[in-house]
Every structure is written in C-alpha cells, then in structure tokens.
Design an enzyme around this catalytic site. Structure first.
Site, PDB file in Angstrom:
ATOM      1  N   GLU A 170       0.821  -1.224   0.000  1.00 54.83           N
ATOM      2  CA  GLU A 170       0.000   0.000   0.000  1.00 54.83           C
ATOM      3  C   GLU A 170       0.847   1.263   0.000  1.00 54.83           C
ATOM      4  OE1 GLU A 170      -2.809  -0.599   3.209  1.00 54.83           O
ATOM      5  OE2 GLU A 170      -3.592  -2.416   2.284  1.00 54.83           O
ATOM      6  N   ASN A 211       2.181  -4.808  -3.268  1.00 55.87           N
ATOM      7  CA  ASN A 211       0.755  -5.149  -3.156  1.00 55.87           C
ATOM      8  C   ASN A 211      -0.035  -3.872  -2.866  1.00 55.87           C
ATOM      9  OD1 ASN A 211      -1.378  -7.159  -2.754  1.00 55.87           O
ATOM     10  ND2 ASN A 211      -1.239  -6.714  -0.554  1.00 55.87           N
ATOM     11  N   HIS A 247     -10.304  -5.724  -3.090  1.00 54.49           N
ATOM     12  CA  HIS A 247     -11.416  -5.548  -2.156  1.00 54.49           C
ATOM     13  C   HIS A 247     -12.513  -4.829  -2.938  1.00 54.49           C
ATOM     14  CE1 HIS A 247      -9.272  -7.067   1.274  1.00 54.49           C
ATOM     15  NE2 HIS A 247      -8.260  -6.266   1.013  1.00 54.49           N
ATOM     16  N   GLU A 275      -6.276 -10.425  -2.144  1.00 50.29           N
ATOM     17  CA  GLU A 275      -7.154 -10.229  -0.971  1.00 50.29           C
ATOM     18  C   GLU A 275      -8.611 -10.118  -1.403  1.00 50.29           C
ATOM     19  OE1 GLU A 275      -5.784  -6.993   1.541  1.00 50.29           O
ATOM     20  OE2 GLU A 275      -3.678  -7.544   1.272  1.00 50.29           O
ATOM     21  N   ASP A 277     -12.376  -9.925  -2.007  1.00 46.66           N
ATOM     22  CA  ASP A 277     -13.723 -10.056  -1.451  1.00 46.66           C
ATOM     23  C   ASP A 277     -14.622  -9.090  -2.217  1.00 46.66           C
ATOM     24  OD1 ASP A 277     -12.901  -7.626  -0.136  1.00 46.66           O
ATOM     25  OD2 ASP A 277     -12.580  -8.676   1.766  1.00 46.66           O
TER      26      ASP A 277
HETATM   27  O1  G2I Z   1      -8.130  -3.850   5.651  1.00 43.38           O
HETATM   28  C1  G2I Z   1      -8.254  -4.981   4.836  1.00 43.38           C
HETATM   29  C2  G2I Z   1      -6.908  -5.422   4.313  1.00 43.38           C
HETATM   30  C3  G2I Z   1      -6.324  -4.397   3.380  1.00 43.38           C
HETATM   31  N1  G2I Z   1      -5.050  -4.812   2.848  1.00 43.38           N
HETATM   32  C4  G2I Z   1      -4.047  -5.222   3.839  1.00 43.38           C
HETATM   33  C5  G2I Z   1      -4.620  -6.244   4.805  1.00 43.38           C
HETATM   34  O2  G2I Z   1      -3.683  -6.566   5.794  1.00 43.38           O
HETATM   35  C6  G2I Z   1      -5.904  -5.729   5.426  1.00 43.38           C
HETATM   36  O3  G2I Z   1      -6.378  -6.749   6.312  1.00 43.38           O
HETATM   37  C7  G2I Z   1      -6.986  -6.293   7.477  1.00 43.38           C
HETATM   38  C8  G2I Z   1      -7.415  -7.490   8.310  1.00 43.38           C
HETATM   39  O4  G2I Z   1      -8.363  -8.223   7.593  1.00 43.38           O
HETATM   40  C9  G2I Z   1      -8.007  -7.020   9.633  1.00 43.38           C
HETATM   41  O5  G2I Z   1      -8.252  -8.137  10.488  1.00 43.38           O
HETATM   42  O6  G2I Z   1      -6.077  -5.516   8.188  1.00 43.38           O
HETATM   43  C10 G2I Z   1      -6.659  -4.937   9.359  1.00 43.38           C
HETATM   44  C11 G2I Z   1      -5.634  -4.006   9.959  1.00 43.38           C
HETATM   45  O7  G2I Z   1      -4.417  -4.647  10.147  1.00 43.38           O
HETATM   46  C12 G2I Z   1      -7.073  -6.046  10.331  1.00 43.38           C
HETATM   47  O8  G2I Z   1      -7.783  -5.480  11.418  1.00 43.38           O
HETATM   48  C13 G2I Z   1      -7.154  -5.474  12.633  1.00 43.38           C
HETATM   49  C14 G2I Z   1      -8.023  -4.658  13.570  1.00 43.38           C
HETATM   50  O9  G2I Z   1      -8.193  -3.363  13.013  1.00 43.38           O
HETATM   51  C15 G2I Z   1      -7.355  -4.542  14.882  1.00 43.38           C
HETATM   52  O10 G2I Z   1      -8.195  -3.870  15.768  1.00 43.38           O
HETATM   53  C16 G2I Z   1      -7.000  -5.923  15.405  1.00 43.38           C
HETATM   54  O11 G2I Z   1      -6.257  -5.819  16.583  1.00 43.38           O
HETATM   55  O12 G2I Z   1      -6.935  -6.761  13.170  1.00 43.38           O
HETATM   56  C17 G2I Z   1      -6.188  -6.681  14.353  1.00 43.38           C
HETATM   57  C18 G2I Z   1      -5.799  -8.091  14.785  1.00 43.38           C
HETATM   58  O13 G2I Z   1      -6.941  -8.885  14.978  1.00 43.38           O
END
Ligand code: G2I
Length: 475
Positions: A170, A211, A247, A275, A277
């Site tokens: 990103e 990515n 996404h 990724e 969805d």
């Molecule tokens: O935002 C969607 C994706 C965009 N591209 C990069 C990916 O890494 C990203 O994935 C998301 C995850 O699916 C989420 O699960 O990234 C978020 C931020 O890292 C993830 O959310 C975070 C929550 O915001 C936090 O509160 C939590 O502590 O997940 C963390 C771990 O569970």
C-alpha cells in the site's frame, strides 16, 4: 514441499482405505497417497484450481484455526494461505528486537500439514506499525537498519518455506503518487528498492511482491504502481510480482480488470489476486448473491486468462470472519461461505470458473438396472484423530429435497459438515439437503462432506437415499 499440490486420496465404496495428508498441524499420521485417484474429481476449489496450475488461497485468521469447521474448510478447499494479521510488523516485532513467532509458526505448520503454499504478508507497510516504530524519532540510517533487520529476521526464519512475500504494501495514494508514509518521509522513495534488495538477500527463493488496493482497474493509482514497477525492473531491482488486493464492491468490478492484470504481466512480473472479497449492502438477497457469484467467477476467469497470474486468494472464506462489516457499517456478505460456514453461490462461481463441478465432480457410473441410486463414500483424508469423508449419490429420479442415511462405527462422531444439514443419532447419520442443492435433476449427483473425530479404518457403509439403499459405486 509447499509448492506441491495435494493429490487426491480416496477410499471407494469397497472399503479400501487410503490416507491423504494430515489435516492439522498437530496430527502426526504419516501421509501416504494413492498413485492414481480413480477419476478426476474437481469437487474442491483447490482440486479445480490445480488443473490450471493456479493456486486458490485464503487469508487465515490465527484465532480461528482451533475451530474444526474453520480449519477443515481452510485445509480442504485452499492450496495457499496468507496470514491475515500475524505476520504484520505490529504482531511480529511488537517491541524492538523482540519477535513473536507463535502465530506465524502455527500458520507454517498448518500449511505444511496440508501441503499448502504460503503467501507472506507483509513487511514494509505504513499501517499496523508497533508504537515504538510509529512514534520513534529515527534518522535515515537507523530507520534503514530497522527495516533491513526486520526483513532479514522475518524472512530468514522461514527461508525457503514462503513462496511469495508482500515486501512493500500500500505504498500509493489514490492519485498515483507515493503515500507520505513514515518510510517515505525518513528514507525517501529509495526505501522501496532497498526493501526489495534486502528481501532478495534474506530469502533468494521467495518471489517478492508489491501489493496494493484500488489498483484493480486501469486508473491513476494503478498507473503510478505500473510506472514504479516498470522503473524498478529497468533498474534491476529484484521485484518479481504485483499483488492486486481486489477488495471489490458488488457491481463495481472494473471492466478492465483483466486488461490491467495483463499490462502488469507484460512487464514480465507475476500477478496475483491477493485479498479478494466482494462486499454488498446488507441485507443480502438471492439476486445479489447470484451477481456476486458471477463477479467472483469473472475475477477467477481473468486470472485464468492471464498466463502470468499464478493464483487468487480470498481475504478469508466465511462472512463470519470478514473484516468488512467492522470497517464498512451496513455492508458485508463479501466472501464465498456464509456466517454458518455453508457455501454461498459465490463458492460455486469460483469452483465452476476453475472448471470444477459443483455437483461433486465425476458422478461415476449411473445407477444400474433396477437401482434407484449409486453412492460413492470416499474418505478423502484421514489422520490419527480424524477423517474427512466425501459422499456422492447419483439419483435415477429427479429430486426435490433429499435425505441420505448411513452408519458410522460406534464412537465415531461427526464434528463438522458441509453442503448438508446433518444430524447424528447413535451410529446413524442423516444428511439432508441445504437450499442450494435441494434440486437434483434425473441422473444428477448430490454431494456433501463431513469430518469426524476418528481416523479408524472401516468399510464403506450402505448409503440410502430417501430410505432406499443405493448400489455402491465401484469407483
Ligand atoms: O483492511 C483490509 C486489508 C487491506 N489490505 C491489507 C490487509 O492486511 C488488510 O487486512 C486487514 C485485516 O483483515 C483485519 O483483520 O487488516 C486490518 C488491519 O491490520 C485487520 O484489522 C485489525 C483490527 O483493526 C485490529 O483492531 C485488530 O487488533 O486486526 C487486528 C488483529 O486482529
């Protein structure tokens, strides 16, 4: 080992058992496989995708791996896994010099047990930085050292075991300029080339990716990315691939999605849908889910049509675990399985696009004279404490709703099931249709599967359809 695709292992109704790869990281059964499956069976996403040499991946949520239904689907359907969170900087190096390997190690074990590739996510990113890094006041020399140490430590630990890494994630603004991240502020634009060089040195076997999101069609952002990749390649910077997060929003799949993948592929890099969805306004309904299925299929088809596209990863497989509702209130239903881990139309869209058979693959010989049905009862996987069974029934008559019954050995219990509503009473199992497979045409095949808590060897039971015993398929 991670690049080998699982080979089907099958027990047919004669009761001869042949075991496949163990499903759980903790399972110790030595995997053996048959030389020949009796026929091509493209009943799972990974089997179907493998026929085109592509992988089908999923993001894996570490905290869900202990759930048998979750891990069963992740193992059975996907040939590649990406850590949804546990390989991010915040999680892996929460304090400077202190690394947390528990989650990443769990994912690596899971992948190894299930013969899956691993997509590493992610090394250099503006988001999910630990406090010490986000708030630290570092000069360029120290910041560069911090970046290089992180890359060499994390990639070094799994050297030779991770097929692809998101080295830089990103890095772009929507207008195609570089994002003003801490990396850019402290290190200047060379941070990107330097990260790739450090990554190549850390693991020469891994393919190195950049990515991003909203780069899925041809637009200002993807063109900025395109120009960067072109320039890095011209300068000999070791970048091997580009990840397109995808996404997507229902009905907004860019019409030039495939053309965009192709223009990057024409630079000589690998492309991956990393990724995927497709979210929608809730509540979902049958029409939206059907359009979503078609749009998942179009993404898969785009990857199939671009020879340098090596695979498609969905960002989780069940709506229950998706990041979408938490980030976009009122939106959801973005993934191929519903909240109860039942496949949605999108599952069949992906499967069909890869050439799979939502009816369960090769139906085998049709019912013989006098028989109403033929049943194939196949143990697709077996280990010391569990089995995965696939059941296929070919019916002479058209069906509108069905119930399939059979027995399990005493003490063996079904722990999860798919494509069916299943109940067990003592040793008797009754599997009924779910909405999407209630209607089976004359001569058609119904298919469902389940997992049990036992790896015991037993002969395939008599399988009955709506109360009538079926002939055992001979495979
Ligand atoms: O935002 C969607 C994706 C965009 N591209 C990069 C990916 O890494 C990203 O994935 C998301 C995850 O699916 C989420 O699960 O990234 C978020 C931020 O890292 C993830 O959310 C975070 C929550 O915001 C936090 O509160 C939590 O502590 O997940 C963390 C771990 O569970």
């Amino acid at each position: 080992m991670f690049s080998q695709l699982r080979r089907a292992a099958v027990v047919v109704a004669t009761g001869v058992l042949l075991s496949g790869a163990a499903l759980h990281g903790g399972a110790q059964a030595a995997p053996t496989t048959t030389d020949e499956a009796p026929s091509a069976q493209l009943a799972t996403l990974r089997e179907a995708a493998s026929t085109s040499g592509k992988f089908i991946g999923t993001a894996v949520a570490d905290h869900r791996l202990s759930d048998a239904t979750y891990s069963g689907i992740a193992a059975r359907e996907f040939s590649s896994v990406t850590a949804e969170n546990v390989m991010k900087w915040e999680s892996i190096q929460p304090q400077r010099g202190s690394f947390n390997w528990a989650g990443p190690d769990r994912l690596m074990q899971f992948a190894q047990a299930n013969d899956q590739q691993v997509y590493g996510h992610t090394l250099v990113w503006h988001s999910q930085m630990p406090g010490w890094l986000a708030n630290g006041n570092f000069g360029a020399t120290e910041m560069n050292q911090i970046m290089n140490t992180h890359i060499s430590t994390v990639m070094g630990r799994y050297q030779g075991q991770i097929n692809r890494w998101d080295v830089v994630n990103e890095a772009f603004n929507e207008d195609g300029t570089l994002r003003n991240s801490k990396w850019l502020q402290v290190l200047g634009r060379d941070y990107i080339a330097n990260a790739f060089r450090a990554a190549r040195a850390a693991d020469p076997d891994a393919k190195l990716f950049i990515n991003d999101y909203n780069t899925d069609g041809i637009n200002a952002k993807s063109t900025g990315l395109y120009n960067l990749v072109r320039d890095l390649r011209a300068q000999g910077v070791p970048i091997d691939g580009v990840g397109f997060q995808s996404h997507l929003i229902l009905d907004q799949l860019p019409s030039d999605y495939q053309a965009n993948l192709q223009r990057f592929a024409d630079l000589g890099v690998e492309v991956v849908v990393t990724e995927l969805d497709i979210r929608m306004q809730m509540p979902s309904d049958a029409a939206k889910l059907e359009r979503q299925s078609q749009q998942f299929a179009r993404v898969v088809q785009a990857c199939l049509n671009v020879s340098r596209c090596s695979g498609v990863t969905v960002w989780g497989f069940s709506d229950r675990d998706s990041w979408v509702p938490g980030t976009f209130p009122g939106e959801g239903a973005a993934l191929p399985y519903d909240d109860n881990y039942q496949p949605k139309p999108a599952y069949n869209g992906i499967l069909t696009a890869f050439g799979g058979d939502p009816g369960g693959g090769d139906p085998g010989p049709g019912p013989g004279p006098g028989a109403d049905c033929t049943a194939a009862y196949q143990v697709a996987n077996r280990w010391n404490a569990g089995s995965v069974v696939d059941v296929r029934v070919t019916a002479r008559q058209a069906l509108n709703g069905w119930a399939v019954t059979f027995t399990l050995p005493a003490g063996e219990s079904v722990t999860s099931h798919w494509n069916t509503q299943l109940t067990q009473s003592g040793t008797t199992v009754t599997a009924r249709n779910v909405a999407h497979n209630a209607t089976i045409p004359a001569g058609g095949t119904l298919n469902f599967g389940f997992q049990t808590n036992s790896g015991a060897v037993y002969s395939a039971p008599v399988v009955s359809l709506n109360g009538t015993a079926c002939t055992a398929a001979t495979g």
